[in-house]
Design an enzyme around this catalytic site. Structure first.
Site, PDB file in Angstrom:
ATOM      1  N   LYS A 120       0.807  -1.063  -0.193  1.00  0.00           N
ATOM      2  CA  LYS A 120       0.215  -0.237   0.046  1.00  0.00           C
ATOM      3  C   LYS A 120       1.114   0.930  -0.320  1.00  0.00           C
ATOM      4  CE  LYS A 120      -1.645   2.359   3.009  1.00  0.00           C
ATOM      5  NZ  LYS A 120      -1.802   3.289   4.591  1.00  0.00           N
ATOM      6  N   ASP A 138      -6.666   1.349   1.456  1.00  0.00           N
ATOM      7  CA  ASP A 138      -6.887   1.429   3.128  1.00  0.00           C
ATOM      8  C   ASP A 138      -8.133   1.344   3.403  1.00  0.00           C
ATOM      9  OD1 ASP A 138      -8.667   3.471   2.430  1.00  0.00           O
ATOM     10  OD2 ASP A 138      -6.759   5.540   3.592  1.00  0.00           O
TER      11      ASP A 138
END
Length: 218
Positions: A120, A138
């Site tokens: 991420k 997220d």
């Protein structure tokens, strides 16, 4: 949400949140990477408060690489996991200088070799700094996308990213990423979603179920 509804949803999302910018304050590629690294399991506000202090004390990669873990930890104490993040920050600064001539690599594999930089983090950096076509996932993006029915329940962030990048193509992915986060913050919160006042209720499976339940309780 059906395939036909997706373009309409993206238009509505852009209309609701027309102007977005990176939530993390930074003045260089390495500052952005450090800020993203610090953002895990904490708020952007806390990160911006911490980096203002951290970058004020250590304005260059060289100074940051030579700082003690204790000094860095003190500066970033307002963010979660400050001790481990402090170690990762210093080591990342050192490796950027030793391996990459002080520049953040723009290759995802090389990025993820840096301490504390996962999938991420690398995706957010490359999308924000390099305009790469990634749509990082997220907790906000995962929650909102699942509730909307854009992805099936139970998907991991990496699985969700692949699905969303395929389904939401045609728009700037990082803009969509930011807008989904803003939707999560303003209407689709984790504990108390504002379904009945949400402008995206007609697109949302869970929201419609919630609305019908409320109507039946009256």
């Amino acid at each position: 949400m059906t395939e036909k509804e997706i373009p309409l949803f993206l238009e509505a999302l852009e209309e609701a949140f027309p102007r977005t910018e990176c939530f993390l304050r930074h003045e260089s590629d390495w500052q952005l990477l450090i800020a993203i690294l610090l953002s895990a399991q904490t708020t952007d506000r806390s990160v911006n408060e911490a980096t203002k202090i951290l970058f004020g004390h250590f304005p260059t990669l060289e100074s940051l690489s030579k700082a003690s873990v204790e000094q860095i930890e003190e500066d970033i104490r307002r963010v979660g996991l400050a001790r481990s993040k402090a170690r990762n920050v210093r080591e990342t600064a050192r490796l950027l200088l030793e391996r990459h001539q002080g520049k953040v690599p723009q290759d995802r594999r090389e990025l993820e070799e840096l301490p504390g930089v996962g999938h991420k983090t690398s995706g957010v950096f490359l999308a924000e700094w390099c305009h790469a076509p990634y749509l990082p996932v997220d907790t906000h993006v995962l929650r909102v996308s699942t509730r909307l029915g854009l992805i099936p329940k139970g998907r991991t962030p990496d699985q969700a990213e692949a699905l969303l990048e395929r389904k939401l193509k045609g728009k700037t992915p990082i803009e969509t990423h930011r807008r989904l986060i803003l939707l999560g913050r303003t209407f689709c919160s984790a504990r108390r979603p504002r379904c009945l006042s949400c402008p995206f209720l007609s697109f949302c499976k869970e929201g419609e179920r919630f609305r019908k339940k409320k109507e039946e309780e009256r």
